[in-house]
Design a protein around this motif. Structure first.
Motif, PDB file in Angstrom:
ATOM      1  N   ILE A  50     -32.860   2.141   3.083  1.00 29.51           N
ATOM      2  CA  ILE A  50     -33.072   3.568   3.032  1.00 29.51           C
ATOM      3  C   ILE A  50     -31.942   4.230   3.981  1.00 29.51           C
ATOM      4  O   ILE A  50     -31.668   5.279   3.690  1.00 29.51           O
ATOM      5  CB  ILE A  50     -34.511   4.050   3.687  1.00 29.51           C
ATOM      6  N   PRO A  51     -31.673   3.749   5.287  1.00 27.08           N
ATOM      7  CA  PRO A  51     -30.689   4.468   6.123  1.00 27.08           C
ATOM      8  C   PRO A  51     -29.322   4.330   5.322  1.00 27.08           C
ATOM      9  O   PRO A  51     -28.340   5.374   5.420  1.00 27.08           O
ATOM     10  CB  PRO A  51     -30.581   3.585   7.394  1.00 27.08           C
ATOM     11  N   PHE A  52     -29.071   3.477   4.322  1.00 22.97           N
ATOM     12  CA  PHE A  52     -27.675   3.378   3.992  1.00 22.97           C
ATOM     13  C   PHE A  52     -27.650   4.293   2.572  1.00 22.97           C
ATOM     14  O   PHE A  52     -26.690   4.862   2.414  1.00 22.97           O
ATOM     15  CB  PHE A  52     -27.790   2.035   3.149  1.00 22.97           C
ATOM     16  N   VAL A  77     -36.002   9.295  -0.899  1.00 21.69           N
ATOM     17  CA  VAL A  77     -34.605   9.271  -0.393  1.00 21.69           C
ATOM     18  C   VAL A  77     -33.419   9.534  -1.368  1.00 21.69           C
ATOM     19  O   VAL A  77     -32.505   9.982  -1.746  1.00 21.69           O
ATOM     20  CB  VAL A  77     -33.765   8.047   0.386  1.00 21.69           C
ATOM     21  N   LEU A  78     -33.970   8.706  -2.791  1.00 18.18           N
ATOM     22  CA  LEU A  78     -33.243   8.619  -4.002  1.00 18.18           C
ATOM     23  C   LEU A  78     -33.222  10.091  -4.713  1.00 18.18           C
ATOM     24  O   LEU A  78     -32.349  10.493  -5.053  1.00 18.18           O
ATOM     25  CB  LEU A  78     -33.718   7.592  -4.866  1.00 18.18           C
ATOM     26  N   ASP A  79     -34.302  10.470  -4.448  1.00 18.63           N
ATOM     27  CA  ASP A  79     -34.641  12.144  -4.990  1.00 18.63           C
ATOM     28  C   ASP A  79     -33.677  12.903  -4.164  1.00 18.63           C
ATOM     29  O   ASP A  79     -32.970  13.912  -4.765  1.00 18.63           O
ATOM     30  CB  ASP A  79     -35.820  12.651  -4.973  1.00 18.63           C
TER      31      ASP A  79
ATOM     32  N   SER B  59     -32.085  10.940   9.680  1.00 24.13           N
ATOM     33  CA  SER B  59     -31.806   9.572  10.162  1.00 24.13           C
ATOM     34  C   SER B  59     -32.470   9.127  11.225  1.00 24.13           C
ATOM     35  O   SER B  59     -33.474   8.353  11.408  1.00 24.13           O
ATOM     36  CB  SER B  59     -30.339   9.310  10.623  1.00 24.13           C
ATOM     37  N   ALA B  60     -33.055   9.981  12.114  1.00 22.97           N
ATOM     38  CA  ALA B  60     -33.833   9.850  13.238  1.00 22.97           C
ATOM     39  C   ALA B  60     -35.327   9.620  12.799  1.00 22.97           C
ATOM     40  O   ALA B  60     -35.974   8.849  13.426  1.00 22.97           O
ATOM     41  CB  ALA B  60     -33.951  11.075  14.133  1.00 22.97           C
ATOM     42  N   THR B  61     -35.708  10.067  11.685  1.00 25.27           N
ATOM     43  CA  THR B  61     -36.954   9.759  11.081  1.00 25.27           C
ATOM     44  C   THR B  61     -37.352   8.401  10.692  1.00 25.27           C
ATOM     45  O   THR B  61     -38.325   7.950  10.917  1.00 25.27           O
ATOM     46  CB  THR B  61     -37.329  10.550   9.810  1.00 25.27           C
ATOM     47  N   ALA B 295     -26.633   3.261  15.246  1.00 24.85           N
ATOM     48  CA  ALA B 295     -26.971   2.654  14.149  1.00 24.85           C
ATOM     49  C   ALA B 295     -26.482   3.732  12.936  1.00 24.85           C
ATOM     50  O   ALA B 295     -25.789   3.176  11.886  1.00 24.85           O
ATOM     51  CB  ALA B 295     -28.581   2.537  13.600  1.00 24.85           C
ATOM     52  N   THR B 296     -26.761   4.940  13.010  1.00 29.24           N
ATOM     53  CA  THR B 296     -26.481   6.114  12.063  1.00 29.24           C
ATOM     54  C   THR B 296     -25.129   5.940  11.889  1.00 29.24           C
ATOM     55  O   THR B 296     -24.501   6.071  10.716  1.00 29.24           O
ATOM     56  CB  THR B 296     -27.178   7.386  12.257  1.00 29.24           C
TER      57      THR B 296
END
Ligand SMILES: Nc1ncnc2c1ncn2[C@@H]1O[C@H](COP(=O)(O)OP(=O)(O)OP(=O)(O)O)[C@@H](O)[C@H]1O
Ligand SMILES: Nc1ncnc2c1ncn2[C@@H]1O[C@H](COP(=O)(O)OP(=O)(O)OP(=O)(O)O)[C@@H](O)[C@H]1O
Ligand SMILES: [Mg+2]
Ligand SMILES: [Mg+2]
Lengths: 310, 332, 513, 328
Positions: A50-52, A77-79, B59-61, B295-296
């Motif tokens: 997800i973060p990527f 996230v993809l949406d 990102s924090a979420t 991280a972000t």
């Protein structure tokens, strides 16, 4: 216009299967002119990608190609990425049950063919008779379950396989230790076992290692889906005669052609559209925007294995 | 009391306190704050895409659940215990939630079941540690494995999803531009900072962590407070499991795998003393953001994850050593 | 050798000007002492006189702050226990040191045998050796068993056996007999005499005069860290020894308080905790200071901790103000109006790294935080008030209490309890490790507390202070109450008399551990 | 209470548990009771047994090493890369390198723990992540494929010098025997017990606690390194993201079951070996019985907790002592 930028997010880092897929991307991009990058999470756990995806969305890339770790955790996230105009492609595995959260799925072969093809490969080596077993990945692995269902179907419906008896399906969780124990348990439980199909790369390698260690290769025929590099020593020493897979390289190659085509407007992302990929011939976008890189599985054996390096 | 003539003053009576600037500045949280500023600047330099508030908040979420648990874990560590099981508790309670929901019961029931299970799991840790007097470290390593295993037994390895629309996507709901999980984190930080810094409960948590024996002698109900903390860990973990379920629109047994390390990392980075008695919510709050930024920042700068793992491991070790050193210095 | 007076034999070890400071407090001052080969030498002195510290310095556990040691005339540096071992000096610690998971046989040899790190442990030899040692001591302990299961007495015997096993020239026994039965004591004495016969030197530390008299050639008496006297045992009467031990003239700074003695505030009946104390019954009245005297390890602290719920008693009852109550933990005791100043201030009293003001208000959360929220201004003013009242010397109430001197730390703890407005105060060694000047203030405060109608139970090992402050003195010995002396009858002699364990008075031969 | 006999009983207890377990599984699935099963169980445990010997020493010294999984991965990848990039090197060089690398990583653990006086659990939790990061880093996140693992190494898992027992099993038992001799019968080994049994008293008996503690971590690391090459031998490849991941818990469970107290000072090699065999038998039996592998982790966790409670109750003299109040 700017070059199309493609980022590929495999399941996890350090997984050799994806190395050759990445190579396909790189070669494809070199030919059609796109920027390529690969970013992999450390683990293949549901949320790790997800973060990527978010970071790449933020970077404003043109295309996100992803081999999803979860069929449903990535939907949102993809949406979000797609709402920013990013083309989202599922590569090598699809978002089963959530197909409308990606623009297209690039899969190696028509997965309905995998099962029957594996059964035939094993059957041909054991004279179509005897007890057989399957060593799969996890109990809920969607692809493997599709294939296993198809295997059962073939075994039941095709009279050619009437004398082949499926005695067990074991699950090695794609973990080497677990796969090894499961394979050993199969051999232990079914003394008359003639053949094993392991439609997963970790499983087939572990199973081959067990046969080699126990010296049971003569008695039990193994086949499955594996990578040539992983299986090479076992083919060479005769632990197994043949196994199958497709070309991950071609998946990368095709995806880069397709992505650039769609981005530049030369390929219309509609079922039925056909386009040309050098070396792969004419490709058709199928139902549900699923694209297969090859019609049949590739069978690797002593004769051809040295032509492959992945 | 009547006055007696002043008697000889022993040399120790003359001991001067530390200068104020040292008390205020040489603190672990300050180190974290400096690191945060540095990380922010470096992240901006590394990638032009980084400096966007919406992106950072979004990102924090992804870290909000661990950060929220880290806040409660801060209290647990200050009180002289540790809990390594919350990530597994998240997974087990979330899988329970999914299973109950899938069984066709109303979603409210599923939520209640998961929260209740969180309390039970916290209570189990508490009983093992406080009544059987086993070290919390080993107990929670045991439950870390067992809870994760039970999650697997419960949910297999398939993901459970198809939750109603109102339940999913909490990370995309915003208030004043702040995603709800981040908002929850901020509010929890304020609330716990208040509890720890301004209430008698917080005061007693510090006292217990400083000297459990002295605390007991002062009439503080040590066991009751510690048990409450374990319960709070369980409940918070369950809550964060639900946040994760909403964010991911699905649950799977491997939810939050390895999260315990990240939570401990956050708490340690925030300057909380591993042996108890010291630490602040502010430190944990800053450290959470530090982790998000690092991280972000690395992810958006396309720095491979291999570097990220190495940096995190180094940070943890360096932060414990530094915290230890600062406390050892300030203490005579 | 028996015929030769001890002082005529060659000097084995001589200490010159040995001094020792702990955290700035001098606990040994310029001790000179010569020990002769083949003598048994007693060290006597009150609790905290410095006997153990001196022994530890000789055995390399502590290094002296000043002074030197000479062995057979050559100056030696005894920097570590290992060096002492090599020089032939063995210390049997006051609290037996053992490795509970290792076998008795291993405990006997651990750290003694030289040899390569990976050298084989010869179990057979080890066992035979251990067995013969045990046989020599006349005790039946299976040397293959782990130490863990052994009684304190057996552990002590193993310690003694260990000292015997090493071919030491000097064996220091720090209160070795405390946990032993009379028969074991006899065996030990037999062995000690045999060692003397072999020309070895023994330092024997004990509080039991009859033992010293039975065994030792000479005695040295310590008081407040100084060597007061060294004399042939036979030349001193019991009274001489006690006088030398107590020594200091009763200081006149101790105020004689007078207060109105009221109704019974605390009544204890038949309190027992197996292994710690047995059948303790007494009363403390309002306005009364009841002293509790005894030797170290008599069990006074255990009784105090039981009263306060730290380690509750197994049986017996406690009444406060005539009502029977149950105390399961200190919080219950506090709720009943009890207060407890523990002897172990550093561990059980202060919160070392926390500010003085928080230390002072720790037992009254309701006062500084009405409704659960701390009012800092209120807290500060409460703390300042106490600092002023008790004349606590500090730089700032926000200072960590660990930075204060011991006496001021102790005042802060007392301040903490005064805030709870307790009806009953238990003070365990409240003046231990405190400067003379501050002590005087404490005495005054204790007197005023009683004068204000509170009941005070004062545990003290300092006889002068105990006698001066107490309206009545209880004495404990080996876990039992042995005397209840009204002010008129309480004297140093009578208290000591009751405190020193009488073997004959325990016919079953079992000392309370 | 006779603790010695209790501990003896404890080991006997594990033997009984293994026997009972075998009988029950045998009744349900008669084929379980065969020499082949024994062989499978024995093949399943060598890695765990070798690493368990190291972990056991650490626990005896009253510490814990959570980083062994990462050390295993690190050592295995170093050896694998050596063999891949220098196929001419003999097998033993890779083995030596793996053990040396493991020892070096253990040294780092030991030094950080003793020099900074930090709790080993937190330090090794940190190095667990740090070392894993470095594994990815040095390997460039690439697997070492089976074709590069030397034949000779693979054959250690397959060929046998005696009675048809593969080398790898013999090596594991040899390590156990060596550990037994070292811990149980050497002066240094007994000092490790002494340190764990009473760390405060150890210096009073002339035992140098700090260097011995460092040594224990070094040994634990070196054995994890050896387990790394055994992994390569058994599974035929090394993957930076898979090899050794989660191994620490796999190892701690049988050690604690075997009676090694987390409070240091006690534990026997025999108990640990039996603990390893018991869990090995469980992990082999579950698939034979057709029990879902999902249960395995839950069982591991429950077994660790049960071992903790049993250990505590033995020390406190039964359940009554277990529930007794604090002696604060
Ligand atoms: N490690 C230490 N740190 C600080 N103070 C200490 C330490 N050891 C002893 N003391 C103090 O030194 C003084 C002398 O103690 P020591 O143990 O030598 O007395 P003792 O004569 O053996 O008494 P007892 O008869 O009670 O054994 C005491 O006031 C004690 O509190
Ligand atoms: N840490 C300990 N472990 C085991 N036994 C202990 C411990 N501390 C004290 N004891 C035992 O408890 C008994 C009573 O000790 P306690 O401290 O109550 O005596 P005391 O009369 O208060 O002595 P003091 O004058 O030192 O306060 C002693 O016999 C001692 O052996
Ligand atoms: Mg003493
Ligand atoms: Mg006492």
């Amino acid at each position: 216009a700017d070059k199309v930028s493609i980022v590929y997010i495999p399941k996890n880092t350090g997984n050799p299967y994806f190395d050759s897929l990445v190579k396909g991307f790189q070669d494809g991009c070199a030919k059609v002119g796109c920027d390529f990058d690969m970013q992999a999470p450390a683990t293949a756990e549901a949320t790790s990608q997800i973060p990527f995806i978010t970071a790449q969305t933020q970077r404003g890339v043109g295309v996100i190609a992803i081999s999803p770790n979860s069929p449903d955790a990535l939907n949102q996230v993809l949406d979000r990425a797609r709402s920013r105009g990013i083309l989202v492609l599922a590569v090598n595995g699809d978002l089963v049950g959530n197909l409308d959260h990606r623009d297209a799925g690039i899969l190696p072969v028509d997965f309905t063919k995998t099962g029957p093809s594996q059964v035939e490969l094993l059957g041909s080596q054991i004279n179509y008779e005897g007890e057989i077993a399957i060593l799969s990945a996890t109990t809920d692995a969607p692809d493997q379950n599709t294939w296993i269902a198809a295997m059962k179907d073939s075994l039941a419906s095709n009279p050619k396989y009437a004398k082949m008896k499926l005695v067990a399906v074991a699950y090695g969780d794609d973990d080497p230790q677990k796969s090894t124990t499961e394979m050993e348990a199969l051999i232990q439980k079914y003394p008359n076992l003639k053949g094993v199909i392991s439609p997963t790369t970790v499983g087939v390698a572990a199973a081959a290692q067990v046969l080699q260690t126990q010296g049971k290769a003569k008695q039990i025929t193994l086949t499955g889906l594996g990578t040539p590099n992983q299986m090479r020593p076992f083919i060479k020493d005769g632990t197994l005669k043949a196994f199958q897979l497709w070309s991950p390289y071609n998946e990368g190659l095709l995806t880069s052609y397709f992505a650039v085509g769609v981005k530049n407007g030369t390929i219309k992302n509609e079922p039925g559209t056909k386009f040309e990929v050098p070396g792969l011939g004419e490709i058709t976008i199928g139902a549900d925007h699923i694209i297969n890189t090859q019609a049949e599985l590739t069978t690797f054996d002593a004769g051809n294995i040295d032509q492959f390096n992945f | 009391m009547s006055h007696t003539p002043a008697t000889a003053v022993s040399p120790q009576d003359a001991a001067k306190p530390l200068p104020l600037w040292r008390v205020v500045l040489v603190r672990p949280e300050m180190m974290t704050l400096v690191l945060l500023a540095a990380a922010f600047v470096i992240a901006c330099l590394l990638s032009p895409f980084f400096a966007s508030l919406t992106f950072i908040l979004e990102s924090a979420t992804y870290y909000a659940e661990f950060s929220i648990i880290a806040l409660v874990l801060t209290l647990v560590i200050i009180a002289g215990e540790i809990d390594l099981s919350p990530a597994s508790t998240m997974a087990l309670t979330a899988c329970l939630f999914g299973t109950v929901f899938q069984a066709g019961l109303p979603i409210g029931w599923a939520i209640a079941a998961s929260l209740a299970a969180g309390l039970v799991m916290g209570a189990f840790n508490g009983v093992m540690v406080l009544w059987l007097r086993l070290p919390s470290l080993m107990v929670t390593i045991g439950t870390l494995i067992m809870y994760r295993g039970l999650a697997q037994v419960l949910a297999g390895d398939k993901s459970i999803g198809k939750f109603p629309a109102w339940f999913v996507g909490i990370d995309y709901r915003t208030l004043l531009g702040v995603p709800v999980p981040v908002l929850v984190f901020v509010i929890a930080s304020l609330a716990l900072a208040f509890v720890l810094g301004a209430t008698i409960l917080g005061r007693q948590i510090y006292q217990i962590g400083t000297s459990e024996i002295a605390a007991r002698h002062a009439g503080i109900k040590v066991r009751r407070i510690k048990f409450a903390l374990f319960l709070a860990m369980g409940l918070t973990s369950a809550l964060c499991g639900l946040l994760a379920a909403s964010r991911l629109a699905s649950v799977r047994y491997d939810l939050a795998t390895g999260g315990e390390l990240q939570m401990v990392l956050i708490v340690m980075l925030g300057g909380t003393y591993i042996f108890g008695g010291r630490g602040t919510i502010a430190g944990t709050f800053i450290a959470s953001w530090l982790l998000v930024i690092i991280a972000t920042g690395m992810t958006v700068a396309n720095i491979p994850v291999t570097y990220q793992l190495t940096v995190m491991g180094l940070l943890l070790i360096v932060s414990i050593i530094a915290t230890n050193a600062i406390y050892a210095r300030n203490q005579r | 050798m028996d015929g030769v007076p001890a002082s005529a034999r060659p000097v084995l070890i001589s200490a010159r000007g040995i001094s020792k400071q702990f955290a700035g407090v001098e606990v040994l001052r310029d001790v000179d002492l010569d020990l002769h080969a083949g003598e048994i030498h007693a060290l006597l002195g009150e609790n905290g006189a410095g006997k153990s510290t001196f022994a530890k310095i000789i055995a390399g556990v502590h290094r002296p702050s000043r002074g030197s040691l000479a062995l057979n005339g050559t100056t030696v540096e005894v920097a570590t226990p290992l060096i002492a071992q090599k020089l032939g000096i063995t210390l049997i610690h006051q609290e037996p040191i053992s490795f509970p998971d290792l076998s008795v046989a291993e405990n006997l040899v651990l750290g003694r045998h030289e040899g390569p790190a990976l050298g084989r442990v010869r179990w057979g030899e080890l066992r035979r050796e251990a067995d013969s040692l045990m046989a020599r001591l006349g005790i039946a302990i299976d040397v293959g068993k782990p130490m863990r299961g052994l009684s304190i007495a057996d552990q002590q015997m193993v310690e003694i056996a260990r000292a015997l096993a090493s071919d030491s020239r000097l064996i220091i026994m720090d209160e070795p007999t405390a946990p032993l039965t009379p028969r074991e004591v006899e065996t030990l004495f037999g062995i000690a005499r045999q060692l003397r016969q072999e020309g070895r030197t023994i330092i024997f530390i004990s509080h039991r005069l009859e033992e010293v008299r039975a065994l030792c050639d000479r005695v040295t008496i310590f008081r407040d860290g100084s060597r007061i006297a060294t004399e042939e045992t036979a030349r001193l009467s019991d009274n001489d020894i006690i006088r030398l031990m107590i020594g200091r003239e009763v200081k006149n700074y101790i105020p004689q308080h007078k207060s109105q003695i009221g109704p019974v505030a605390l009544a204890v009946r038949g309190l027992s905790l197996p292994g710690k104390f047995e059948d303790i019954s007494f009363e403390v009245r309002r306005g009364e200071i009841v002293g509790l005297g005894g030797l170290v390890g008599a069990g006074r602290t255990d009784v105090a901790r039981a009263l306060f719920g730290v380690v509750p008693a197994a049986s017996g009852s406690i009444e406060i103000g005539g009502r029977a109550i149950t105390i399961r933990e200190p919080a219950d005791a506090v709720a009943q109006g009890l207060a407890f100043v523990p002897e172990d201030r550093a561990v059980a009293g202060i919160f070392r790294s926390l500010p003085v003001e928080q230390n002072i208000t720790a037992a009254v959360p309701g006062k500084v935080a009405p409704g659960g929220v701390i009012r800092r201004a209120l807290e500060r003013s409460i703390a300042r008030e106490q600092v002023r009242k008790l004349r606590i010397r500090l730089a700032s109430p926000r200072q960590p209490i660990g930075e204060l001197s011991g006496g001021n730390q102790q005042k802060a703890i007392l301040a903490r309890w005064l805030l709870t407005d307790p009806q009953i105060l238990i003070l365990d060694e409240p003046t231990r490790g405190i400067d003379i000047g501050v002590k005087a203030e404490f005495y005054e405060m204790i007197g005023e507390l009683a004068a204000s109608g509170r009941a005070v139970l004062l545990i003290s090992s300092e006889l002068p202070e105990l006698l001066a402050l107490s309206d009545r003195v209880l004495v404990m010995s080996e876990g039992r109450l042995t005397a209840n002396l009204p002010r008129g009858q309480a004297s140093e002699e009578s208290v000591m008399h009751a405190a020193v364990p009488r073997r004959k008075s325990t016919p079953d031969g079992q000392a309370a551990a | 209470m006779n603790i010695a006999s209790l501990f003896r009983r404890r080991e006997a207890g594990i033997v009984v548990m293994i026997a009972l377990f075998a009988v029950v599984v045998g009744l349900i699935q008669p084929r379980f009771l065969s020499t082949e099963t024994l062989r499978i169980v024995l093949l399943a445990v060598p890695l765990i047994m070798v690493a368990a010997m190291g972990e056991m020493m650490v626990l005896v010294a009253r510490h814990v090493d959570l980083s062994i999984g990462s050390i295993l991965g690190f050592s295995a990848i170093v050896a694998g890369m050596l063999w891949r990039d220098h196929p001419e090197l003999p097998v033993i060089v890779g083995v030596g390198a793996a053990i040396a690398v493991g020892a070096a990583l253990g040294l780092v653990n030991g030094l950080v723990v003793t020099v900074f006086k930090l709790p080993s659990i937190i330090v090794t939790l940190g190095t667990l992540s740090l070392y894993r990061g470095l594994v990815f880093f040095i390997s460039d996140a690439r697997q070492v494929d089976p074709q590069y693992i030397p034949r000779g190494l693979i054959e250690l898992s397959q060929t046998s010098p005696v009675f048809g027992i593969p080398w790898i099993i013999l090596i594991a038992f040899a390590v156990a025997l060596a550990t037994y001799l070292f811990l149980g019968h050497s002066r240094l080994g007994r000092q490790i017990y002494a340190i764990g049994s009473n760390p405060v008293a150890a210096p009073l008996r002339g035992i140098r606690a700090a260097p011995i503690t460092v040594l224990v971590f070094v040994l634990s690391g070196a054995l994890a390194g050896l387990a790394g090459v055994m992994y390569a031998s058994r599974f035929g490849y090394v993957n930076p993201g898979i090899t050794g991941v989660g191994f620490e818990f796999t190892v701690i469970a049988p050690v604690v079951i075997g009676g090694v107290s987390i409070n240091g000072g006690s534990g026997s090699v025999a108990g640990t070996v039996l603990g390893v065999l018991l869990l090995g038998a469980v992990s082999v039996a579950l698939p034979i019985l057709g029990v879902s592998g999902f249960w395995q982790q839950a069982i591991y966790g429950a077994v660790i907790l049960a071992a903790l409670v049993i250990d505590r109750s033995v020390r406190q003299g039964g359940l009554k002592g277990l529930l007794a109040r604090d002696a604060a």
